[in-house]
Design an enzyme around this catalytic site. Structure first.
Site, PDB file in Angstrom:
ATOM      1  N   HIS A  23     -12.969   0.949   0.879  1.00 13.48           N
ATOM      2  CA  HIS A  23     -13.439   2.007  -0.033  1.00 13.48           C
ATOM      3  C   HIS A  23     -14.711   1.643  -0.809  1.00 13.48           C
ATOM      4  CE1 HIS A  23      -9.473   3.891   0.514  1.00 13.48           C
ATOM      5  NE2 HIS A  23      -8.949   2.708   0.285  1.00 13.48           N
TER       6      HIS A  23
HETATM    7  C1  BDR Z   1      -9.470   2.621  -4.690  1.00 10.02           C
HETATM    8  O1  BDR Z   1      -8.257   2.113  -5.230  1.00 10.02           O
HETATM    9  C2  BDR Z   1      -8.253   0.708  -5.207  1.00 10.02           C
HETATM   10  O2  BDR Z   1      -7.038   0.241  -4.756  1.00 10.02           O
HETATM   11  C3  BDR Z   1      -9.418   0.276  -4.362  1.00 10.02           C
HETATM   12  O3  BDR Z   1      -9.981  -0.921  -4.848  1.00 10.02           O
HETATM   13  C4  BDR Z   1     -10.377   1.439  -4.455  1.00 10.02           C
HETATM   14  O4  BDR Z   1     -11.244   1.294  -5.563  1.00 10.02           O
HETATM   15  C5  BDR Z   1      -9.147   3.425  -3.439  1.00 10.02           C
HETATM   16  O5  BDR Z   1      -8.307   4.488  -3.742  1.00 10.02           O
END
Ligand code: BDR
Ligand code: CA
Length: 313
Positions: free
Chosen positions: A243
């Site tokens: 992400h």
């Molecule tokens: C986001 O949630 C976190 O677990 C990850 O680091 C990312 O920023 C994705 O939904």
């Protein structure tokens, strides 16, 4: 073009680590003024430590790291050890950091930096819950017009949610903070799940990282190997989504991404859909656009960039 001055606000997190490393490997495009940690994937005591571990892994011990807020504005902290492991950075065996944490609070660093630098020259890059950014905006409303842009990972429209059926983790953890940020009038670019769920680390892409044979690329590959176990089981895909580096990739090569300038509102009231990013993708309301909401990405272009820049460290 001179490099962009940015502050990364983060809750590392293996994918946060990838975002930080991509920034640190791209000094021609990005000048990282500092990192502010926030509670999110794991509690603050771990996220601030993990941020320093990542800087040391990259050999960039001169980047100041600050601890910010340890809990959402009004809610109890929700964490994600089930994805990221007990430390938040499970996977590689990385040493505890030698570099020290700055004394100043992360929120004060954000405010002071924005006030000290010329107007609209600093970009904020939140990779976790928006608690620090919202607190800064609440405490110092004058900074809103000084921020060049907020480029954040969070939310979803077509992909809806990952922590609940309706909400993405970063927005869900602190929806009141997200509401403040999206109503701030600051220029906002959003990298939602609609983009990041396309950025899948397939076995070939992990191999490309390992083929660089550097400590940074090896550590990144080990981190990805760790959280793949959870995500591939959950999504049934042949790789987990990466992400947060979409944020730093966007700063380096915005042409990899495309989206729409639309209205985005945050659900803060409904228990069922708390933290939902209600994005007017189809323009069916007359609510004023407040964010560039990305929808697509050149996935291989993204991975080529990530691999090349991490290999430089
Ligand atoms: C986001 O949630 C976190 O677990 C990850 O680091 C990312 O920023 C994705 O939904
Ligand atoms: Ca994150």
């Amino acid at each position: 073009m001179p490099p962009k001055d940015i502050i990364i606000d983060t809750d590392p997190g293996q994918d946060d680590a990838a975002a930080i490393l991509l920034a640190l490997g791209s000094p021609d495009e990005i000048n990282l003024l500092g990192i502010t940690a926030v509670a999110g994937n794991v509690p603050l005591a771990l996220t601030q430590k993990n941020a320093r571990i990542v800087c040391e892994l990259a050999g960039k011990t001169n980047v100041p790291v600050f601890a910010g807020c340890d809990a959402p504005l009004v809610r109890k902290l929700v964490t994600a050890e089930h994805v990221h492991g007990k430390t938040g950075l499970d996977g590689p065996a990385l040493p505890d950091p030698d570099m020290s944490l700055q004394d100043q609070h992360g929120v004060d660093f954000i405010i002071e930096t924005l006030r000290a630098r010329p107007v609209e020259t600093v970009t904020l890059c939140p990779l976790g819950p928006l608690t620090n950014i919202a607190t800064a905006l609440q405490r110092a409303p004058d900074i809103a017009e000084r921020i060049q842009e907020i480029v954040l990972m969070g939310g979803a429209y077509f992909e809806v949610g990952n922590i609940t059926p309706a909400a993405e983790f970063n927005i869900y953890v602190d929806p009141e903070a997200a509401d403040i940020v999206f109503k701030s009038g600051v220029k906002i670019t959003v990298l939602p799940l609609d983009v990041t769920h396309k950025v899948l680390v397939t076995p070939e892409r992990i191999n490309a990282l390992r083929a660089q044979a550097t400590p940074v690329c090896d550590a990144m590959a080990d981190m990805v190997d760790f959280f793949e176990r959870f995500d591939t089981g959950k999504y049934g895909s042949d790789g987990a989504p990466l992400h947060d580096p979409c944020v730093t990739a966007y700063l380096i090569k915005p042409e990899l991404f495309s989206g729409r300038f639309i209205n985005v509102e945050i659900e803060t009231l409904s228990e069922l859909t708390l933290g939902m990013t209600v994005a007017d993708w189809w323009g069916v309301t007359d609510r004023a656009p407040n964010a560039k909401f990305m929808g697509d990405v050149d996935v291989q272009g993204f991975f080529n960039l990530l691999t090349e820049r991490l290999a430089r460290l």
